[in-house]
Design a protein around this motif. Structure first.
Motif, PDB file in Angstrom:
ATOM      1  N   GLY A 114      -0.384  -1.368   2.492  1.00  0.00           N
ATOM      2  CA  GLY A 114      -1.252  -2.126   3.391  1.00  0.00           C
ATOM      3  C   GLY A 114      -2.661  -1.579   3.432  1.00  0.00           C
ATOM      4  N   VAL A 115      -2.785  -0.272   3.554  1.00  0.00           N
ATOM      5  CA  VAL A 115      -4.118   0.345   3.608  1.00  0.00           C
ATOM      6  C   VAL A 115      -4.857   0.120   2.290  1.00  0.00           C
ATOM      7  CG1 VAL A 115      -5.312   2.571   3.705  1.00  0.00           C
ATOM      8  CG2 VAL A 115      -3.540   2.050   5.373  1.00  0.00           C
ATOM      9  N   LEU A 116      -4.161   0.290   1.178  1.00  0.00           N
ATOM     10  CA  LEU A 116      -4.806   0.066  -0.116  1.00  0.00           C
ATOM     11  C   LEU A 116      -5.174  -1.397  -0.308  1.00  0.00           C
ATOM     12  CD1 LEU A 116      -2.683   2.437  -2.371  1.00  0.00           C
ATOM     13  CD2 LEU A 116      -4.992   2.802  -1.488  1.00  0.00           C
ATOM     14  N   ASP A 117      -4.355  -2.301   0.210  1.00  0.00           N
ATOM     15  CA  ASP A 117      -4.690  -3.717   0.114  1.00  0.00           C
ATOM     16  C   ASP A 117      -5.880  -4.069   1.002  1.00  0.00           C
ATOM     17  OD1 ASP A 117      -3.588  -5.528  -1.686  1.00  0.00           O
ATOM     18  OD2 ASP A 117      -2.770  -6.756  -0.075  1.00  0.00           O
ATOM     19  N   VAL A 118      -5.996  -3.410   2.153  1.00  0.00           N
ATOM     20  CA  VAL A 118      -7.177  -3.610   3.006  1.00  0.00           C
ATOM     21  C   VAL A 118      -8.431  -3.179   2.248  1.00  0.00           C
ATOM     22  CG1 VAL A 118      -8.377  -2.738   5.063  1.00  0.00           C
ATOM     23  CG2 VAL A 118      -6.017  -3.514   5.237  1.00  0.00           C
ATOM     24  N   PHE A 119      -8.367  -2.021   1.599  1.00  0.00           N
ATOM     25  CA  PHE A 119      -9.516  -1.555   0.820  1.00  0.00           C
ATOM     26  C   PHE A 119      -9.834  -2.515  -0.328  1.00  0.00           C
ATOM     27  CE2 PHE A 119      -8.536   3.028   2.171  1.00  0.00           C
ATOM     28  CZ  PHE A 119      -9.361   2.917   3.265  1.00  0.00           C
ATOM     29  N   ARG A 120      -8.789  -3.017  -0.979  1.00  0.00           N
ATOM     30  CA  ARG A 120      -9.005  -3.966  -2.071  1.00  0.00           C
ATOM     31  C   ARG A 120      -9.646  -5.241  -1.532  1.00  0.00           C
ATOM     32  NH1 ARG A 120      -4.387  -6.088  -6.222  1.00  0.00           N
ATOM     33  NH2 ARG A 120      -5.752  -7.287  -7.545  1.00  0.00           N
ATOM     34  N   GLY A 121      -9.225  -5.674  -0.365  1.00  0.00           N
ATOM     35  CA  GLY A 121      -9.828  -6.851   0.254  1.00  0.00           C
ATOM     36  C   GLY A 121     -11.289  -6.634   0.580  1.00  0.00           C
ATOM     37  N   ILE A 122     -11.615  -5.460   1.102  1.00  0.00           N
ATOM     38  CA  ILE A 122     -13.010  -5.140   1.417  1.00  0.00           C
ATOM     39  C   ILE A 122     -13.847  -5.125   0.142  1.00  0.00           C
ATOM     40  CG2 ILE A 122     -14.540  -3.316   2.264  1.00  0.00           C
ATOM     41  CD1 ILE A 122     -12.308  -2.647   4.320  1.00  0.00           C
ATOM     42  N   MET A 123     -13.280  -4.582  -0.943  1.00  0.00           N
ATOM     43  CA  MET A 123     -14.005  -4.580  -2.224  1.00  0.00           C
ATOM     44  C   MET A 123     -14.268  -5.996  -2.707  1.00  0.00           C
ATOM     45  SD  MET A 123     -12.361  -1.426  -4.492  1.00  0.00           S
ATOM     46  CE  MET A 123     -11.433  -2.582  -5.379  1.00  0.00           C
ATOM     47  N   GLY A 124     -13.273  -6.867  -2.565  1.00  0.00           N
ATOM     48  CA  GLY A 124     -13.442  -8.238  -3.027  1.00  0.00           C
ATOM     49  C   GLY A 124     -14.451  -9.016  -2.198  1.00  0.00           C
TER      50      GLY A 124
END
Length: 142
Positions: A33-43
């Protein structure tokens, strides 16, 4: 020769495994979840971080993918907190969120291929751990 283990001792061992697998699933879902949040912020913040592939069947806007990953990641973190509290709703939601993470990472594979495969594996481990371990808070024999 060793003496056979008592039923109580076997039940205790199974309960310990159930607690361990639920904790494993909670930690893995929290990490995913945390890594997906970071990936979302990057996108959302900068689209040029991701690789763009021509002629891919599932073509989506990378900012849209960023929002999807951000929302799914935030939900995964919330559900993992429920798993730490051994809530039954969190077990069901954990399997559902992990399945959605697998689907979203599969569909966004051409934009970030290696990371998508890692996230699919993380989510697969979460589903496995939540489905294999019996419910920990039950009064029925484990």
């Amino acid at each position: 020769m060793t003496a056979p283990r008592s039923t109580t001792q076997a039940r205790t061992t199974k309960q310990q495994w159930a607690v361990g697998l639920t904790a494993f699933a909670a930690v893995m879902l929290m990490i995913a979840g945390v890594l997906d949040v970071f990936r979302g912020i990057m996108g959302i913040a900068q689209d040029d971080v991701f690789l763009t592939t021509r002629n891919y069947v599932f073509r989506f806007d990378l900012t849209g993918w960023g929002w999807a990953h951000l929302v799914l990641g935030a939900l995964a973190v919330i559900v993992s907190l429920g798993l730490f509290a051994t809530a039954t709703w969190a077990r069901v939601a954990g399997v559902a969120i992990a399945a959605l993470l697998i689907i979203s990472n599969f569909l966004s594979m051409p934009y970030y291929p290696v990371w998508s495969i890692v996230m699919v594996a993380f989510s697969g481990f979460v589903i496995w751990a939540l489905c294999v371990s019996p419910r920990t808070g039950s009064s029925e024999p484990v």
